[in-house]
Scaffold this active site. Structure first.
Site, PDB file in Angstrom:
ATOM      1  N   ASP A 115      40.738  35.963  43.594  1.00  0.00           N
ATOM      2  CA  ASP A 115      39.953  35.169  44.549  1.00  0.00           C
ATOM      3  C   ASP A 115      38.781  36.007  45.062  1.00  0.00           C
ATOM      4  O   ASP A 115      38.982  37.112  45.570  1.00  0.00           O
ATOM      5  CB  ASP A 115      40.841  34.741  45.722  1.00  0.00           C
ATOM      6  CG  ASP A 115      41.898  33.740  45.279  1.00  0.00           C
ATOM      7  OD1 ASP A 115      41.522  32.651  44.815  1.00  0.00           O
ATOM      8  OD2 ASP A 115      43.100  34.053  45.370  1.00  0.00           O
ATOM      9  N   LYS A 136      32.287  35.013  51.172  1.00  0.00           N
ATOM     10  CA  LYS A 136      31.568  35.259  52.433  1.00  0.00           C
ATOM     11  C   LYS A 136      31.865  36.671  52.952  1.00  0.00           C
ATOM     12  O   LYS A 136      33.003  37.126  52.863  1.00  0.00           O
ATOM     13  CB  LYS A 136      31.987  34.229  53.484  1.00  0.00           C
ATOM     14  CG  LYS A 136      31.599  32.817  53.096  1.00  0.00           C
ATOM     15  CD  LYS A 136      32.006  31.815  54.148  1.00  0.00           C
ATOM     16  CE  LYS A 136      31.676  30.413  53.651  1.00  0.00           C
ATOM     17  NZ  LYS A 136      32.609  29.416  54.099  1.00  0.00           N
ATOM     18  N   ASP A 189      53.934  37.296  46.793  1.00  0.00           N
ATOM     19  CA  ASP A 189      52.726  38.073  47.037  1.00  0.00           C
ATOM     20  C   ASP A 189      52.842  39.366  46.230  1.00  0.00           C
ATOM     21  O   ASP A 189      53.764  40.166  46.438  1.00  0.00           O
ATOM     22  CB  ASP A 189      52.630  38.370  48.540  1.00  0.00           C
ATOM     23  CG  ASP A 189      51.351  39.113  48.900  1.00  0.00           C
ATOM     24  OD1 ASP A 189      50.745  39.733  48.010  1.00  0.00           O
ATOM     25  OD2 ASP A 189      50.981  39.068  50.080  1.00  0.00           O
ATOM     26  N   THR A 248      39.796  32.349  30.778  1.00  0.00           N
ATOM     27  CA  THR A 248      40.710  31.680  31.710  1.00  0.00           C
ATOM     28  C   THR A 248      40.017  30.501  32.388  1.00  0.00           C
ATOM     29  O   THR A 248      38.803  30.324  32.273  1.00  0.00           O
ATOM     30  CB  THR A 248      41.197  32.644  32.806  1.00  0.00           C
ATOM     31  OG1 THR A 248      40.115  32.884  33.715  1.00  0.00           O
ATOM     32  CG2 THR A 248      41.689  33.970  32.236  1.00  0.00           C
ATOM     33  N   ARG A 249      40.816  29.738  33.113  1.00  0.00           N
ATOM     34  CA  ARG A 249      40.297  28.565  33.817  1.00  0.00           C
ATOM     35  C   ARG A 249      39.193  28.951  34.810  1.00  0.00           C
ATOM     36  O   ARG A 249      38.123  28.343  34.854  1.00  0.00           O
ATOM     37  CB  ARG A 249      41.461  27.913  34.564  1.00  0.00           C
ATOM     38  CG  ARG A 249      41.101  26.636  35.265  1.00  0.00           C
ATOM     39  CD  ARG A 249      42.353  25.931  35.658  1.00  0.00           C
ATOM     40  NE  ARG A 249      43.155  25.647  34.473  1.00  0.00           N
ATOM     41  CZ  ARG A 249      43.823  24.533  34.271  1.00  0.00           C
ATOM     42  NH1 ARG A 249      43.788  23.571  35.178  1.00  0.00           N
ATOM     43  NH2 ARG A 249      44.527  24.356  33.181  1.00  0.00           N
ATOM     44  N   PHE A 250      39.435  29.984  35.604  1.00  0.00           N
ATOM     45  CA  PHE A 250      38.419  30.372  36.587  1.00  0.00           C
ATOM     46  C   PHE A 250      37.200  30.992  35.928  1.00  0.00           C
ATOM     47  O   PHE A 250      36.081  30.845  36.417  1.00  0.00           O
ATOM     48  CB  PHE A 250      39.027  31.318  37.634  1.00  0.00           C
ATOM     49  CG  PHE A 250      39.588  30.557  38.794  1.00  0.00           C
ATOM     50  CD1 PHE A 250      40.845  29.974  38.708  1.00  0.00           C
ATOM     51  CD2 PHE A 250      38.854  30.367  39.953  1.00  0.00           C
ATOM     52  CE1 PHE A 250      41.365  29.230  39.751  1.00  0.00           C
ATOM     53  CE2 PHE A 250      39.361  29.619  41.008  1.00  0.00           C
ATOM     54  CZ  PHE A 250      40.623  29.059  40.911  1.00  0.00           C
ATOM     55  N   GLU A 251      37.424  31.632  34.803  1.00  0.00           N
ATOM     56  CA  GLU A 251      36.287  32.184  34.068  1.00  0.00           C
ATOM     57  C   GLU A 251      35.392  31.047  33.568  1.00  0.00           C
ATOM     58  O   GLU A 251      34.161  31.120  33.674  1.00  0.00           O
ATOM     59  CB  GLU A 251      36.811  33.014  32.891  1.00  0.00           C
ATOM     60  CG  GLU A 251      35.725  33.665  32.056  1.00  0.00           C
ATOM     61  CD  GLU A 251      36.320  34.604  31.013  1.00  0.00           C
ATOM     62  OE1 GLU A 251      37.561  34.592  30.834  1.00  0.00           O
ATOM     63  OE2 GLU A 251      35.554  35.347  30.392  1.00  0.00           O
ATOM     64  N   GLU A 295      50.874  40.839  35.422  1.00  0.00           N
ATOM     65  CA  GLU A 295      49.650  40.049  35.590  1.00  0.00           C
ATOM     66  C   GLU A 295      49.672  39.454  36.993  1.00  0.00           C
ATOM     67  O   GLU A 295      50.551  38.655  37.330  1.00  0.00           O
ATOM     68  CB  GLU A 295      49.538  38.935  34.540  1.00  0.00           C
ATOM     69  CG  GLU A 295      48.193  38.218  34.689  1.00  0.00           C
ATOM     70  CD  GLU A 295      48.024  37.007  33.773  1.00  0.00           C
ATOM     71  OE1 GLU A 295      48.863  36.785  32.877  1.00  0.00           O
ATOM     72  OE2 GLU A 295      47.035  36.276  33.991  1.00  0.00           O
ATOM     73  N   ASP A 306      33.840  37.053  37.871  1.00  0.00           N
ATOM     74  CA  ASP A 306      32.529  36.437  37.624  1.00  0.00           C
ATOM     75  C   ASP A 306      31.647  36.546  38.872  1.00  0.00           C
ATOM     76  O   ASP A 306      30.602  35.907  38.927  1.00  0.00           O
ATOM     77  CB  ASP A 306      32.685  34.962  37.225  1.00  0.00           C
ATOM     78  CG  ASP A 306      33.315  34.133  38.325  1.00  0.00           C
ATOM     79  OD1 ASP A 306      34.331  34.584  38.894  1.00  0.00           O
ATOM     80  OD2 ASP A 306      32.800  33.032  38.634  1.00  0.00           O
TER      81      ASP A 306
HETATM   82  C1  LIG Z   1      40.848  32.561  41.411  1.00  0.00           C
HETATM   83  S1  LIG Z   1      42.488  32.365  40.860  1.00  0.00           S
HETATM   84  C2  LIG Z   1      42.446  32.975  39.176  1.00  0.00           C
HETATM   85  C3  LIG Z   1      43.589  32.481  38.352  1.00  0.00           C
HETATM   86  C4  LIG Z   1      43.583  32.947  36.897  1.00  0.00           C
HETATM   87  N1  LIG Z   1      43.772  34.377  36.787  1.00  0.00           N
HETATM   88  C5  LIG Z   1      42.335  32.526  36.188  1.00  0.00           C
HETATM   89  O1  LIG Z   1      41.530  33.404  35.826  1.00  0.00           O
HETATM   90  O2  LIG Z   1      42.144  31.324  35.964  1.00  0.00           O
HETATM   91  C6  LIG Z   1      43.311  33.670  41.697  1.00  0.00           C
HETATM   92  C7  LIG Z   1      44.812  33.510  41.711  1.00  0.00           C
HETATM   93  O3  LIG Z   1      45.395  34.665  42.319  1.00  0.00           O
HETATM   94  C8  LIG Z   1      46.457  34.246  43.142  1.00  0.00           C
HETATM   95  N2  LIG Z   1      46.668  35.305  44.142  1.00  0.00           N
HETATM   96  C9  LIG Z   1      45.785  35.764  45.047  1.00  0.00           C
HETATM   97  N3  LIG Z   1      46.307  36.756  45.767  1.00  0.00           N
HETATM   98  C10 LIG Z   1      47.566  36.945  45.297  1.00  0.00           C
HETATM   99  C11 LIG Z   1      48.619  37.827  45.631  1.00  0.00           C
HETATM  100  N4  LIG Z   1      48.477  38.725  46.615  1.00  0.00           N
HETATM  101  N5  LIG Z   1      49.780  37.745  44.945  1.00  0.00           N
HETATM  102  C12 LIG Z   1      49.929  36.841  43.951  1.00  0.00           C
HETATM  103  N6  LIG Z   1      48.962  35.969  43.584  1.00  0.00           N
HETATM  104  C13 LIG Z   1      47.798  36.029  44.241  1.00  0.00           C
HETATM  105  C14 LIG Z   1      45.997  32.925  43.710  1.00  0.00           C
HETATM  106  O4  LIG Z   1      47.079  32.131  44.171  1.00  0.00           O
HETATM  107  C15 LIG Z   1      45.301  32.308  42.500  1.00  0.00           C
HETATM  108  O5  LIG Z   1      46.182  31.561  41.715  1.00  0.00           O
END
Ligand SMILES: C[S@@+](CC[C@H](N)C(=O)[O-])C[C@H]1O[C@@H](n2cnc3c(N)ncnc32)[C@H](O)[C@@H]1O
Length: 237
Positions: free
Chosen positions: A145, A149, A122, A216-219, A70, A181
């Site tokens: 993310d 933009k 990462d 999820t939280r972001f959803e 994940e 979303d």
């Molecule tokens: C918008 S949040 C969504 C979190 C969660 N999946 C949710 O739906 O609530 C995106 C997450 O992906 C992580 N992330 C982005 N690019 C990443 C990468 N290359 N490797 C690991 N994590 C990453 C960010 O730190 C962030 O916590």
């Protein structure tokens, strides 16, 4: 869709003088709750994975046939619930930020869940340098993310080169499951995944949200903003 180095998180660009790949995540110093900090201090040695030169995927997961990665697990809403629902699967939950990993460790301890491992790194580097081909039973990327933009689109994780690399790590029949979303990111995801020859869509276009994927939280944030949610479920050929 362009596949040039300016839209490729795997590529090294002149933008980055130290020749690091483009970052797909926000740099931030997140606050960590004491209970999550305590969980990391107590439980990292057992369940955490340090992705460094000594990390060996095959050794770490010896005997585990069902490993699901994940990426960007955030605060772990999906991770913990899905791990509890599928004890036969080992979830490797990865995020660059640690507060959510602490929450996952805390909640897994609370609920007696023993099929989650966490890594703070990462995911692009993890996949590229540490995961063997044909090793994963699935990859989940929920609400990556969106980089809304236009000039930030190069930071989006879902690009042709990344999807091709990620697919090479999946076993035949394994699932790549994405959700977002952001409609124009969803459209980009659908185009990129549909053009990847090693993947097949399980639906015509987008999939309805499977009831086994927790919100999820972001959803929830997207839903509050009135955004439509799109899932994409593709299998490795
Ligand atoms: C918008 S949040 C969504 C979190 C969660 N999946 C949710 O739906 O609530 C995106 C997450 O992906 C992580 N992330 C982005 N690019 C990443 C990468 N290359 N490797 C690991 N994590 C990453 C960010 O730190 C962030 O916590």
């Amino acid at each position: 869709m362009s596949t040039s180095s300016d839209t490729n998180p795997l590529a090294e660009t002149a933008e980055d003088a130290s020749h690091r790949p483009i970052r797909t995540f926000h740099a931030r110093r997140s606050r960590i709750r004491p209970s999550a900090k305590s969980a990391i201090d107590r439980l990292w040695a057992r369940w955490g994975i340090d992705v460094d030169d000594r990390f060996n995927f095959a050794e770490t997961f010896r005997g585990d046939a069902n490993i699901v990665l994940e990426i960007g697990c955030g605060m772990g809403d999906a991770t913990v619930a899905m791990a509890a629902a599928t004890p036969e699967t080992t979830i490797l939950a990865v995020d660059v930020h640690t507060p959510g990993l602490g929450v996952i460790l805390r909640d897994c301890e609370r609920d007696g869940i023993g099929n989650v491992r966490v890594a703070a790194c990462d995911a692009v580097t993890l996949i590229r340098d540490h995961i063997p081909n044909d090793a994963l039973a699935g990859i989940r990327i929920y609400f990556p993310d969106p980089w809304p933009k236009q000039r930030q689109h190069k930071r989006r994780l879902i690009q042709p080169e990344f999807v091709s690399l990620a697919s090479s790590k999946l076993k035949s029949g394994a699932t790549l499951h994405l959700a977002t979303d952001w409609q124009n990111y969803a459209d980009q995801m659908l185009e990129v995944l549909s053009n990847e020859p090693t993947l097949r869509n399980t639906s015509e276009g987008f999939s309805p949200r499977p009831d086994w994927r927790p919100v999820t939280r972001f959803e929830s944030r997207g839903l509050r903003l009135g955004h439509a949610i799109n899932d994409l479920l593709f299998t490795k050929v």
